[in-house]
Design a protein around this motif. Structure first.
Motif, PDB file in Angstrom:
ATOM      1  N   VAL A  80       0.788  -1.376  -0.181  1.00 50.40           N
ATOM      2  CA  VAL A  80       0.087   0.091  -0.106  1.00 50.40           C
ATOM      3  C   VAL A  80       0.790   1.382   0.229  1.00 50.40           C
ATOM      4  O   VAL A  80       1.833   1.325   0.728  1.00 50.40           O
ATOM      5  CB  VAL A  80      -0.908   0.005   1.276  1.00 50.40           C
ATOM      6  N   TYR A  81       0.604   2.086  -0.885  1.00 51.86           N
ATOM      7  CA  TYR A  81       1.281   3.462  -0.975  1.00 51.86           C
ATOM      8  C   TYR A  81       0.468   4.545  -0.527  1.00 51.86           C
ATOM      9  O   TYR A  81      -0.877   4.761  -1.272  1.00 51.86           O
ATOM     10  CB  TYR A  81       1.831   3.546  -2.457  1.00 51.86           C
ATOM     11  N   VAL A  82       0.893   5.363   0.387  1.00 49.86           N
ATOM     12  CA  VAL A  82      -0.240   6.264   0.694  1.00 49.86           C
ATOM     13  C   VAL A  82       0.839   7.705   0.873  1.00 49.86           C
ATOM     14  O   VAL A  82       1.893   7.725   1.029  1.00 49.86           O
ATOM     15  CB  VAL A  82      -0.593   6.166   2.230  1.00 49.86           C
ATOM     16  N   ALA A  83      -0.012   8.822   0.480  1.00 55.46           N
ATOM     17  CA  ALA A  83       0.619  10.039   0.125  1.00 55.46           C
ATOM     18  C   ALA A  83       1.033  10.573   1.634  1.00 55.46           C
ATOM     19  O   ALA A  83       1.914  11.137   1.640  1.00 55.46           O
ATOM     20  CB  ALA A  83      -0.350  10.971  -0.410  1.00 55.46           C
ATOM     21  N   SER A  84       0.268  10.105   2.705  1.00 54.83           N
ATOM     22  CA  SER A  84       0.239  10.635   4.233  1.00 54.83           C
ATOM     23  C   SER A  84       0.141   9.472   5.033  1.00 54.83           C
ATOM     24  O   SER A  84      -1.020   8.894   4.849  1.00 54.83           O
ATOM     25  CB  SER A  84      -0.564  11.909   4.441  1.00 54.83           C
ATOM     26  N   PRO A 113       3.334  12.948  -2.390  1.00 50.72           N
ATOM     27  CA  PRO A 113       2.344  13.062  -3.398  1.00 50.72           C
ATOM     28  C   PRO A 113       2.513  11.796  -4.624  1.00 50.72           C
ATOM     29  O   PRO A 113       3.439  11.338  -4.793  1.00 50.72           O
ATOM     30  CB  PRO A 113       2.654  14.137  -4.372  1.00 50.72           C
ATOM     31  N   LEU A 114       1.107  11.352  -4.862  1.00 52.38           N
ATOM     32  CA  LEU A 114       1.029  10.482  -5.971  1.00 52.38           C
ATOM     33  C   LEU A 114       0.741  10.934  -7.017  1.00 52.38           C
ATOM     34  O   LEU A 114      -0.060  11.844  -7.146  1.00 52.38           O
ATOM     35  CB  LEU A 114      -0.021   8.976  -5.473  1.00 52.38           C
ATOM     36  N   HIS A 115       0.739   9.932  -8.309  1.00 58.03           N
ATOM     37  CA  HIS A 115       0.101  10.268  -9.607  1.00 58.03           C
ATOM     38  C   HIS A 115      -1.366  10.911  -9.470  1.00 58.03           C
ATOM     39  O   HIS A 115      -2.020  10.395  -8.906  1.00 58.03           O
ATOM     40  CB  HIS A 115       0.308   9.134 -10.504  1.00 58.03           C
ATOM     41  N   PHE A 116      -1.375  12.007 -10.338  1.00 58.26           N
ATOM     42  CA  PHE A 116      -2.421  12.834 -10.408  1.00 58.26           C
ATOM     43  C   PHE A 116      -3.261  13.321  -9.006  1.00 58.26           C
ATOM     44  O   PHE A 116      -4.194  13.910  -8.970  1.00 58.26           O
ATOM     45  CB  PHE A 116      -3.907  11.807 -10.970  1.00 58.26           C
ATOM     46  N   GLY A 117      -2.538  13.257  -7.979  1.00 61.52           N
ATOM     47  CA  GLY A 117      -2.719  13.925  -6.860  1.00 61.52           C
ATOM     48  C   GLY A 117      -3.735  12.956  -5.789  1.00 61.52           C
ATOM     49  O   GLY A 117      -4.364  13.145  -5.046  1.00 61.52           O
ATOM     50  N   PHE A 118      -3.604  11.659  -6.229  1.00 57.04           N
ATOM     51  CA  PHE A 118      -4.448  10.521  -5.617  1.00 57.04           C
ATOM     52  C   PHE A 118      -3.713  10.434  -4.107  1.00 57.04           C
ATOM     53  O   PHE A 118      -2.293  10.654  -3.915  1.00 57.04           O
ATOM     54  CB  PHE A 118      -4.314   9.211  -6.315  1.00 57.04           C
ATOM     55  N   ARG A 119      -4.376   9.544  -3.271  1.00 55.83           N
ATOM     56  CA  ARG A 119      -3.902   9.540  -1.853  1.00 55.83           C
ATOM     57  C   ARG A 119      -3.506   8.215  -1.672  1.00 55.83           C
ATOM     58  O   ARG A 119      -2.872   8.065  -0.499  1.00 55.83           O
ATOM     59  CB  ARG A 119      -4.898  10.319  -0.851  1.00 55.83           C
TER      60      ARG A 119
END
Length: 130
Positions: A80-84, A113-119
């Motif tokens: 799981v990759y999370v921006a925060s 930050p992930l691609h397109f601003g996804f979280r």
């Protein structure tokens, strides 16, 4: 020994946004590419709540697994990759309902930050259901 690799882009998912397949199957393993919160019609859930993004990502993982003859119960590992990391408790709550009795190995990777601003983004490895 020669192994066949099958690549799948299920019609129940949005077309891949780059040069990759949603799923690759080899030697009984199912590899699900990183899934983003994108609906099957291509709608990007950038402005959706974190919980909505997480639910869509997990729905995409499920669709990919099922297209390959696998299931959530057949998962081996989830990344799981999370921006925060602030979103981790919310993800864990959505994930626990989605995964139910399945408890595959899992890792969380804080990314910024992930691609397109996804979280959130999730990739997974499972096995083909017996």
């Amino acid at each position: 020994m020669t192994s066949t690799v099958t690549r799948i882009n299920p019609p129940t998912m949005a077309k891949p946004g780059g040069h990759y397949s949603h799923v690759s199957v080899a030697n009984g393993f199912v590899f699900v590419s990183g899934q983003l919160p994108i609906k099957p019609d291509g709608t990007k859930l950038v402005d959706a709540s974190f919980e909505e993004q997480a639910a869509q990502v997990l729905a995409n993982v499920r669709a990919a697994l099922e297209a390959a003859g696998s299931s959530v119960a057949q998962l081996v590992q989830v990344r799981v990759y999370v921006a925060s990391l602030d979103d981790w408790p919310a993800f864990n709550a959505v994930y626990a309902l989605w995964a139910a009795e399945a408890r595959p190995a899992r890792a969380v990777v804080p990314t910024g930050p992930l691609h397109f601003g996804f979280r959130v983004e999730v990739e997974a490895v499972g096995v083909v259901a017996a």
